[in-house]
Every structure is written in structure tokens, then in C-alpha cells.
Design a protein around this motif. Structure first.
Motif, short mmCIF file in Angstrom:
data_model
loop_
_atom_site.label_atom_id
_atom_site.label_comp_id
_atom_site.label_asym_id
_atom_site.label_seq_id
_atom_site.Cartn_x
_atom_site.Cartn_y
_atom_site.Cartn_z
N LYS B 32 0.84 -1.20 0.00
CA LYS B 32 0.00 0.00 0.00
C LYS B 32 0.88 1.25 0.00
CE LYS B 32 -4.00 2.09 0.58
NZ LYS B 32 -5.11 1.98 -0.37
N ILE B 33 1.91 1.24 0.84
CA ILE B 33 2.76 2.43 0.91
C ILE B 33 3.45 2.64 -0.44
CG2 ILE B 33 4.78 3.46 2.00
CD1 ILE B 33 3.98 1.98 4.55
N ILE B 34 3.92 1.55 -1.04
CA ILE B 34 4.57 1.69 -2.34
C ILE B 34 3.58 2.23 -3.36
CG2 ILE B 34 5.60 0.41 -4.25
CD1 ILE B 34 6.92 -1.36 -2.23
N ALA B 35 2.36 1.68 -3.33
CA ALA B 35 1.36 2.15 -4.30
C ALA B 35 1.08 3.64 -4.10
CB ALA B 35 0.07 1.35 -4.14
N ARG B 36 0.93 4.05 -2.85
CA ARG B 36 0.66 5.46 -2.61
C ARG B 36 1.82 6.32 -3.06
NH1 ARG B 36 -2.11 8.46 -2.65
NH2 ARG B 36 -2.62 9.54 -0.74
N SER B 37 3.03 5.84 -2.87
CA SER B 37 4.18 6.64 -3.30
C SER B 37 4.25 6.69 -4.82
CB SER B 37 5.47 6.08 -2.72
OG SER B 37 5.84 4.92 -3.41
N GLN B 38 3.56 5.78 -5.49
CA GLN B 38 3.52 5.84 -6.95
C GLN B 38 2.25 6.52 -7.43
OE1 GLN B 38 3.99 1.73 -7.79
NE2 GLN B 38 6.21 1.80 -7.74
N ASN B 39 1.60 7.23 -6.54
CA ASN B 39 0.43 8.02 -6.89
C ASN B 39 -0.74 7.17 -7.36
OD1 ASN B 39 -1.08 10.28 -7.17
ND2 ASN B 39 0.26 11.29 -8.62
N ASP C 9 8.88 13.27 -6.16
CA ASP C 9 7.63 12.67 -6.65
C ASP C 9 7.04 11.74 -5.61
OD1 ASP C 9 7.62 13.19 -9.83
OD2 ASP C 9 9.66 12.95 -9.07
N VAL C 10 7.93 10.91 -5.04
CA VAL C 10 7.44 9.87 -4.13
C VAL C 10 6.83 10.52 -2.89
CG1 VAL C 10 8.24 8.09 -2.57
CG2 VAL C 10 8.95 8.05 -4.94
N VAL C 11 7.54 11.47 -2.31
CA VAL C 11 7.01 12.12 -1.11
C VAL C 11 5.80 12.96 -1.46
CG1 VAL C 11 7.52 13.77 0.70
CG2 VAL C 11 9.21 12.07 0.07
N GLY C 12 5.89 13.65 -2.61
CA GLY C 12 4.78 14.50 -3.01
C GLY C 12 3.48 13.74 -3.17
N SER C 13 3.56 12.50 -3.67
CA SER C 13 2.32 11.80 -3.97
C SER C 13 1.61 11.32 -2.70
CB SER C 13 2.57 10.65 -4.93
OG SER C 13 3.60 9.85 -4.46
N PHE C 14 2.28 11.38 -1.55
CA PHE C 14 1.55 11.05 -0.32
C PHE C 14 0.55 12.14 0.02
CE2 PHE C 14 5.10 8.15 0.52
CZ PHE C 14 4.36 7.03 0.83
N TRP C 15 0.88 13.36 -0.37
CA TRP C 15 -0.04 14.47 -0.05
C TRP C 15 -1.06 14.67 -1.15
CZ3 TRP C 15 1.19 14.27 4.58
CH2 TRP C 15 2.52 14.20 4.99
#
Lengths: 166, 306, 139, 400
Positions: B32-39, C9-15
Motif C-alpha cells: 500500500k505504501i509503495i502504491a501510494r508513493s507511486q500516486n 515525486d514519491v514524497v509529493g504523492s503522499f499528499w
């Protein structure tokens, strides 16, 4: 007796639930223009993200539940298609993506094209389109999964053995 | 009475069902965390459970030319090794079920059983991808195992004991080891990634090269059990590192917070890295990993002497 | 040489909200030009069959019942169609259109892919004459 | 001594394909490996051979437009474009300038989508899934435009003989310009990633080098050649269609390794963005199609060349005055580049093979011109070109 019956029912339900919620795909291009292939790949990317439905693209036929075929079957890839289907463990399902996978599409009548997917292996769901949009592919998959869930009859007759080519 | 206690601790808690379930949940969190980090949204919370049940109910194909007994038993050995290791680790922040002097070494080697089993399973299946996969898995095992063990021994030396419960008791009362021994922490963390074959150390199962590596020929039950073993190993590894380096795990709440935090770091690392080739992996471990840990040891010993 | 260049990109996409569309749960409107299922208007057709001649996939069959009275039935094979819209170009009387609504055409059998268009009485007659497919859509 | 001999002869062969996660299309590669080192490479193509060239002879000029579009699903517009251009020249029909501009606009949009697609897939082969996901996410903006403009995401069917099917409205113009601005920003970021990320460079820098000499000798085409310093681009060498009016600058790198190929393709995107803006701001007015395109084309033969995202696409078309072409010959860039993969493979690690393969941006659907038949008994039977041709002729003779 009754208890085992109920127990079996529950087990069946759990099995179906797991099966519906975790369809692992394997993808084979048996002669398409790869338009459908990139759309299948696109369903896994952030915009469509099929992983939220449990879809995972697997590399090995042994790990997969659903064989996603694109393209008409050419003479050379027919054998491979058959082999990949045989390598998959039961229960297995086949989805034909794109018009040429269903009927030959624009390629019908070309000399090296044997025909469509269900002349070689039984197909459970058809997704027409040239190529279908990624949403349409997801829709087709959902229709297949709904059919599995409700136990609706899906075509599973083995097609008649084709004559050996050459 | 004692026998019943043993069985309970082996089958339900802290080994057995608890570890398997927690492993699946942590696996989901990782994905899930990886997926979220990949938007993107990523899998639903029950995804690994559904995957596991589905694989367990699938047909098991035993390919031609393999030793069927070995084929069937290797996944079980792998899972058993991981579950046994769970007995010596302060799972969920509670006291380990068993404990004796030197159980740290036993735990680490129980964890290696999984990789060894995977290697053997790949060699058993007479398939080319499996063979290459198992060669790579074993090569990687030799690369990360020594630095990983050495990194875990860092806190042990500081605590003056090789018994997990004693080390944990020591780390709970002292400053976090990740501040005192930063090099060891980094090596242990990356060692865990190597152990679990997470990217960038996933060349033993690099999808685009060798399909699924050693497990290419496994379907159904065998694959499911290997997956469960991996999940168990993930949670045990996280527990070990948090217990040793992040101020110990005194209760379930702290355990959850710390391990999840560590998992988030792992997931972020995974999503930022390109897969390393196997020669690059080995080179990295022996050139930097092992040397850095030895340097860390030197510092610890010097500090203790002074 | 840097490490972790994708960090922002990676950190940004959490928000950020995920880029994912909720497709099977929420249907998204397709663009108006989308070439979906073919639709045929029997009123304007003169039966010239240019559409069927130019179709690259033999997806269209025009069945003539009475040429003089301009009674035709179109059999549309959705499974063969390549959705290329050449028939629209070829048709001089613009009787053919492609729907931007109907693109979820998947099915678990091939039966729904055989579509017959036409006036009701023509269809009935054609059905009697040529034994068309079961799925009949009247326009 | 004997033992050594047998060991040498027995090669450990790693097959890649026809069904393999690295290849979205079936191609079959066999890499002989010594440990992890590749010592020999062979390729067997033909899984996607459908007999399109022969099939085209049994279809009329209009139908063939859509048949050639389906030679390749990634550069579908380019194939239709090349074909239409050839047929139009054969029929001596002048296409209105607005239609030409729209064709080039779609071609450039397609180039962006194709390069982004390739970029993502190449990152995936390297095991960098985050980059893959992000580049495909951004690619969707271009796909949206193409779908809104043409009505399909892949096979746009933008061309008809003698023009294009649709117009570009002001609304489209606005969305395209916005999307191009966004993509330009992202492309800059990606260019930064592929040239500075240490982990990624470990997998690309100095891998699969094809120097200028080799590139000339192997006849490499397209961005792969331009990464090796070969100045070869049909859009510049022989400007066609609207490229005469909107010239383009060639992007050339000299390193010839994988990194250079990444850089060339990404830098080409900037040219595409510039060209798209230019076309949209100076769109010529006029008709979209010629009034009437003849159904029969007068006898003659023509060669048509167009720069596809992967390199030069070459069509030879001959007409005998009928409703159908007499001969259609297609040469696609992947065919020319395939030899370079085999030449570059030897001496590299097995782990680099997917990267090398993808480095040329292969499109197997484009290049399957030969065939090997495998019957159900499992014995392989290699067909010669002659035999295949005879089979084609017999097949159609039987059909008629």
C-alpha cells in the motif's frame, strides 16, 4: 452430515471469495498489433490501477489464474498458446481482448492467421474493441469475476481439435 | 501442561497463526505504501489474505523431472524455519516464548532457512529460470548474510550478551542504538531488504529477466507457503531491528508504531531504487557492507575499552 | 551523480490524491468523439453497401429485403468491428453513427455481439427469411 | 580433454520469450550464458507474422488503410500516414494543407506517447517501477488528448485517403497546449533522473555501446542510430508533408550506450513539444479532405518514407490500375535494429539483456516477416521465404 454440508458450503464461499478478489493475470500476445497489449499494461498504471481490484500481472503461467490473450492466433503462436494454457493450474479462465482475439478482426483471411482464440482454447470472457479502452478491459474483467461469483454459466466447452496445420 | 503451552506458542502465539496473519498485514502495508508513493490507490487491506487463500485452494502442479518429496517439503521447511524463529523474538512487544544464551544466532539461521529452501527448490525444478534464480538467491545469501549477522551482533556486543531477551532489556534502558551505532543500523536495514529480496535486491526473482526466479515452477500450495514464509520473515526481521536498534519493544503499542515506521522507511527505499545486478549486489555487500560493519565493531570495541 | 532523484515525486504523492479513477464503481464519461458501438438509421439508407465494401473487417452486412421500397436490414458483427469509422466516411447519406456512450461491450459469450438493426417489420421478415441472430435491436 | 570438449559444447541457454514478462509481444531470444555472462545470442521471430503484405493484395485501397494501421499498435498512425501518403502520390492527389498539418500533429503526439511508453517500459525492465508508474501516469495526459481528438486511444484512424477525418477545434487547441506545457515540465524532470540518478546510471551508462562504425555497418535506424552519432532522420533529410513548413531539428548524441538512447528520446520530445505548439499556432486554413478520392488508382509504383518513433518506415506500393494494390512492401525500423541487439548482447550480463532489448524500442508486431511453424507434435519446421510465399499464393488461390 448436515454439519459437513454447511462446512463445505462455507469453504466454497471462502474459496470463491478469494478467487474473485485475487485474479492474477498472465498475458500472451498471439499475433496482435500490440495495441491491446499496451492497453492491458495501462490498466496497471496509476490512472487505472487494477491492483486495487487485486489484479497482478504474473510472468509465469504457473502462478496465474486468468490468461489474457490478444490478437488473432497465427500459425506459429498457436502451439505456444496451447502450451501456456496447459501449464496453468486449475481453475483457470481465459479472457480474449480485442476484436481480433474474438473473431480475427482486420486480419481475418490473412494466410498465416488460423483464427480467433476460442478456436484453440476455451474462452470465458470477450472484450471487443480495437483496442478496448482500459476501462473496458476492467469492465470485462469485472464481468468475468461476477460470473465466477454468481456461478453463472460461462463457456467452457473445449473447442474441437483443430486439424494439424501443415 | 507444559506440552500444551508449547503447542499453543508454536501454533498460535507468538509463532504460527499470529505471525502468519501479521506477516500478511505487513505485506499489505508495504504494498500500500509503495502504491501510494507511486500516486495510485493500491491493494485493499485483505488482498494478501485473499491471495494466500486462493493459492492454497489452487491445483498444485508437480512438473516432470523433479523430486516430488523435496518439491512438497521445501516450502514447509521454509515456513517452519520462519515460525520457529518467531519463538525467540519479542513478538508484539511481549517476552519471547523461549530464550537461551545464544538464541540470536539460532534465530538468524532459522531465518536463512527460507532462502536456502528457495534455492534448493529452484535447483530441484529442472527449469532454466528456476536454476538461474536459485543460483542468484544463494549468491545473494552469501553476500548479505555475514554483514547482516555482524550488524545484529553490534548491539549484542554493547549489551554483552548473545541472548535476545537480554539485549532487548539492555536496549530498552539505554539510548537508541541507531544513534549510537548508525552504521550498523543502516547495514542491518539494508540487510533485511536483501534477505527479503525486496527491490533493489530483487534480482533473484527479477520479473523481467528470469520470470519469477526459483519459484517459477511452483503453483498453488507451495507458492502460497513460500509467500507466507516471506511474510513471517518480514515481520520477524522488522521486530529484530526495532528491538535492537530502535530502543526495544516494551509493549504492543510501541511495537506497532516502531515496526510500521520502519516498514515505511523500507517501502520508501524500495520505491526509490533501481534493481541492482547480482554482481553489483555482491560487490556492494562485500566492498561496503562488510567493511562498514567491521569498522562499527572496531568503534564499539574501542569505546568499550576506553 | 545523485541518489533518489525521484524523491520529490514519491514524497509529493503522499499528499496528493491518487491519479486513479474509480472506474468500476464510478463511470467516467468518454469523450464525445469516442468510437464505440455502431448505430444505424434505416430511414436514410439507400442500400448502396459502400459501408460494407469498405469495412476492413467484414463487420457490416446489409440485407436487402426490397430494394425499391428501400427496406434493408443491417447485421452488425460487434466482435469483428475494428471501430475505425471508415463506414461513416464511406456512407454518403450519413446513416451510420458511432456511439460515445456504449463502449462497455464485454460479455461472457459471443451471443450479444450479433446485432441486427432495422425497422421492426423488416426485421421480422428478414428473421423469417434468413434466420438472423436472436439479439434484435429495433431503432 | 574429452570432458572439457563436451562441457564447452553444452551451452546453458536462457530463452526469453515468446511469453515472457519482459516482452509484451512474442519474440524468441536464446541467450547462451556462462554463469551470468552472455556468450551467444540468437533470435527467432515470426510469432506475430500474420501475412499482412499478402493480405493487403486481397483488400481494396480503403480497407488497407486500416489493415496497415494494425501492423503496429504503438505507431499505428505512422503506418497509415505512410500508406496514405504513398497512395495519394500514386493517385496524384494533393492533400489540403490543413489535413497535412493535422496529420503531422497527430504523428508528433504519437511520438510523445510512444517515447513515454518506451521510457516507462525501459525503467520497468531496469526494475525501477516508480519511474515506470510515473511516466505512464504522465503519458495518460497525451492519451486523453489523442482519445478526445481522434476517438480512440491506440488506433486513431485519423487518416482517410486524401485527408483526415476530423478537425482540431479551439477547445482541443487549448487542452493540447496545456498538456504540452505539463509534459515539458515532466520531461525535464525525467531527463534529470536518467542523467543523474546513480543507481539508474549503473544500469545504463556504458551498457550496450554501439559506436558510429557499428551503427553504420548494422544499418541501425531512428533514435537508436542517433544515439550513436548517426545523423539520420527522414523528417530532416527528406521533409515530407507538413514538415516542410514546420522544420524540425535533429537530436544527436555520440556515446551510443543505453544512457544516450534515453537522452536522445527524451530530448526529441522537446522538439515535438515545440513543433506541436508551432503547428497549433499557425494552423493553415482549408478543407480536411479532397472532394473525391478515386476508388481505382492508376497503374504505377511509389516509395513512401516516414520517420516513425522508432526510425524510418518504408513502404513500396504498386498499383495495376485496379481497386486493390498489386504489391505492398513494408520495412519497419525494428527489423533493421534487431541485428544490433544480437551484436551488442555478447559480453554483457544476463541482467542487462532486457534493457538492451528494450533499448532499441523493439516492436515485434512490426517486424515479423518470416515464420517458423511449430506443429502440434512439437517438432519445429523452419519455413523458407520461398515456401512461405508459396503457401500464401496457394492459400489465396484456394480461397478464390
Amino acid at each position: 452430515m448436515n454439519i459437513t454440508q454447511e462446512w463445505n458450503d462455507i469453504l466454497d464461499k471462502v474459496k470463491t471469495w478469494a478467487r474473485v478478489n485475487s485474479p492474477w493475470l498472465i498475458h500472451y500476445n498471439s499475433g496482435s498489433c500490440n495495441g491491446c497489449d499496451i492497453e492491458i499494461l495501462a490498466t496497471l498504471t496509476p490512472r487505472y490501477d487494477a491492483e486495487r481490484l487485486g489484479v497482478k500481472l504474473q510472468g509465469s503461467p504457473r502462478h496465474a489464474d486468468v490468461l489474457v490473450c490478444t490478437g488473432p492466433v497465427t500459425m506459429q503462436s498457436r502451439d505456444r498458446l496451447q502450451r501456456i494454457y496447459d501449464q496453468m493450474p486449475d481453475p483457470k479462465f481465459v479472457v480474449a481482448v480485442g476484436s481480433c482475439a474474438i473473431s480475427g478482426g482486420a486480419f481475418q483471411g490473412c494466410y498465416n492467421v488460423i483464427g480467433h482464440i476460442d478456436e484453440v482454447i476455451p474462452v470465458d470472457a470477450y472484450i471487443p474493441g480495437c483496442p478496448p479502452r482500459p476501462e473496458a478491459i476492467i469492465d470485462g474483467l469485472v464481468k468475468l469475476l461476477t460470473a465466477i461469483k454468481t456461478g453463472a454459466p460461462i463457456q467452457t466447452e473445449k473447442p474441437e481439435e483443430l486439424l494439424d496445420v501443415v | 501442561m507444559e506440552a500444551i503451552g508449547n503447542i499453543v506458542s508454536l501454533l498460535f502465539f507468538p509463532g504460527g497463526l499470529f505471525v502468519i496473519f501479521a506477516g500478511l498485514m505487513y505485506e499489505w502495508l508495504d504494498h500500500k505504501i509503495i502504491a501510494r508513493s507511486q500516486n495510485r490507490i493500491g491493494p485493499r487491506w485483505f488482498q494478501p489474505i485473499a491471495d494466500a487463500i486462493k493459492l492454497l485452494t489452487k491445483e498444485e502442479i508437480v512438473p516432470d523431472g523433479v523430486n516430488p518429496v523435496l518439491f512438497a517439503i521445501l516450502p514447509l521447511i521454509a515456513l517452519a524455519g520462519a515460525l520457529t524463529a518467531a519463538l525467540y523474538v519479542p513478538m508484539a512487544g511481549l517476552k519471547p516464548a523461549y530464550s537461551f544464551a545464544g538464541d540470536l544466532i539460532v534465530t538468524v539461521y532459522m531465518l536463512s532457512l527460507l532462502t536456502l529452501s528457495i534455492g534448493l527448490a529452484g535447483a530441484n525444478a529442472k527449469e532454466r529460470f528456476s536454476l538461474v534464480g536459485s543460483t542468484r538467491a544463494l549468491t545473494q545469501l552469501f553476500a548479505y548474510e555475514a554483514p547482516f549477522l555482524l550488524a545484529l551482533l553490534g548491539p549484542a556486543i554493547a549489551a554483552g550478551s548473545w541472548q535476545i531477551s537480554e539485549i532487548v532489556a539492555y536496549t530498552e534502558t539505554h539510548t537508541w542504538m541507531m544513534i549510537l551505532q548508525p552504521i550498523g543500523f543502516v547495514v542491518a536495514l539494508i540487510g533485511l531488504m536483501g534477505k527479503l529480496e525486496l527491490p533493489p535486491f530483487d534480482s533473484p526473482e527479477a520479473e523481467t529477466e528470469i520470470v519469477a526466479g526459483a519459484l517459477t515452477e511452483y503453483s498453488g500450495r507451495g507458492l502460497a507457503i513460500f509467500h507466507l514464509g516471506k511474510g513471517a520473515e518480514l515481520i520477524i526481521g522488522l521486530t529484530l531491528i526495532t528491538a535492537f536498534y530502535m530502543g526495544g519493544v516494551s509493549n504492543p503499542v510501541w511495537f506497532l508504531v516502531k515496526t510500521v515506521g520502519l516498514l515505511a522507511v523500507l517501502a520508501a527505499l524500495q520505491s526509490l531504487m533501481t534493481r541492482l545486478r547480482i554482481d553489483q549486489t555482491v560487490g556492494m555487500w562485500w566492498r561496503y557492507g562488510a567493511l562498514l560493519v567491521l569498522l562499527q565493531w572496531l568503534i564499539i570495541v574501542v569505546v568499550q575499552l576506553v | 551523480m545523485k541518489i533518489a532523484t525521484m524523491f520529490s515525486d514519491v514524497v509529493g504523492s503522499f499528499w496528493k490524491k491518487p491519479a486513479t479513477v474509480q472506474y468500476p464503481f464510478e463511470r467516467v464519461e468518454a469523450p464525445t468523439r469516442l468510437r464505440g458501438k455502431l448505430e444505424w438509421d434505416p430511414e436514410k439508407c439507400t442500400g448502396c453497401s459502400l459501408c460494407s465494401k469498405d469495412c476492413p473487417a467484414d463487420a457490416i452486412e446489409i440485407i436487402t429485403i426490397d430494394k425499391k421500397a428501400k427496406r434493408f436490414v443491417m447485421q452488425y458483427h460487434m466482435d469483428r468491428c475494428t471501430y475505425c469509422a471508415q463506414c461513416i466516411e464511406s456512407c454518403r447519406f450519413s446513416c451510420i453513427e458511432m456511439s460515445d456512450e456504449q463502449w462497455e461491450l464485454a460479455a461472457t459469450s459471443k451471443v450479444p455481439f450479433e446485432v441486427s438493426y432495422g425497422r421492426e417489420e423488416d426485421l421480422a421478415e428478414a428473421l423469417a427469411k434468413f434466420a438472423l441472430a436472436d439479439t434484435v435491436e429495433t431503432e | 580433454m574429452m570432458l572439457e570438449m563436451t562441457q564447452k559444447e553444452e551451452k546453458f541457454i536462457i530463452p526469453i520469450g515468446p511469453q515472457h514478462p519482459a516482452l509484451k509481444e512474442p519474440g524468441h531470444f536464446e541467450f547462451a550464458v556462462d554463469g551470468e555472462l552472455v556468450t551467444d545470442a540468437t533470435v527467432r521471430l515470426g510469432y506475430v507474422h500474420r501475412g499482412i503484405e499478402k493480405g493487403a493484395e486481397a483488400r481494396n485501397w480503403n480497407q488497407n488503410l486500416y489493415l496497415v494501421e494494425r501492423i503496429c499498435g504503438i505507431c499505428s498512425h505512422i503506418h497509415a500516414f505512410t500508406y496514405a501518403r504513398g497512395v495519394e502520390r500514386l493517385a496524384e492527389v494533393e492533400v489540403p494543407p490543413r489535413a497535412q498539418a493535422i496529420r503531422v500533429l497527430v504523428a508528433e503526439l504519437e511520438r510523445i506517447h510512444s517515447h513515454m511508453l518506451w521510457f516507462g517500459v525501459a525503467a520497468h525492465e531496469a526494475g525501477f517501477d516508480t519511474l515506470f508508474m510515473f511516466s505512464w501516469r504522465d503519458r495518460e495526459t497525451i492519451m486523453d488528448i489523442l482519445e478526445g481528438l481522434t476517438g480512440n486511444r491506440v488506433n486513431y484512424s485519423a487518416n482517410v485517403l486524401g485527408g483526415v477525418k476530423f478537425d482540431v477545434t479551439d477547445e482541443h487547441r487549448k487542452t493540447i497546449l496545456e498538456a504540452v506545457d505539463f509534459m515539458e515540465k515532466r520531461t525535464k524532470h525525467y531527463l534529470n533522473v536518467v542523467t543523474t540518478d546513480a543507481m539508474f546510471l549503473q544500469r545504463t551508462r556504458g551498457i550496450g555501446v554501439a559506436n558510429l562504425q557499428q551503427a553504420h555497418r548494422l544499418g541501425i535506424l531512428g533514435p537508436t542510430a542517433r544515439a550513436s552519432g548517426v545523423k539520420r532522420d527522414v523528417r530532416v533529410d527528406a521533409p515530407y508533408s507538413a514538415y516542410k513548413q514546420f522544420p524540425i531539428k535533429m537530436v544527436v548524441e555520440t556515446a551510443g550506450d543505453l544512457e544516450a538512447r534515453f537522452v536522445v528520446r527524451l530530448k526529441e520530445l522537446f522538439e515535438s513539444y515545440r513543433l506541436i505548439r508551432e503547428i497549433l499556432n499557425n494552423m493553415p486554413e482549408g478543407d480536411l479532405q479532397v472532394k473525391r478520392f478515386p476508388r481505382r488508382i492508376k497503374p504505377g509504383e511509389v516509395i513512401s518514407r516516414v520517420e516513425a518513433p522508432r526510425g524510418e518506415v518504408f513502404y513500396y506500393i504498386r498499383s495495376n490500375g485496379g481497386e486493390m494494390p498489386e504489391r505492398l512492401k513494408v520495412r519497419t525500423p525494428t527489423m533493421m535494429n534487431m541485428a544490433s541487439v544480437l551484436a551488442m548482447a555478447v559480453g554483457h550480463q544476463l541482467a542487462d539483456m532486457p534493457m538492451l532489448l528494450v533499448g532499441i524500442d523493439p516492436c515485434f508486431s512490426c517486424n515479423d516477416r518470416g515464420v517458423a511453424i511449430c506443429n502440434s507434435k512439437g517438432d519445429h519446421d523452419q519455413w523458407t521465404w520461398e515456401r512461405l510465399r508459396q503457401h500464401g499464393i496457394d492459400f489465396y488461390a484456394e480461397k478464390v
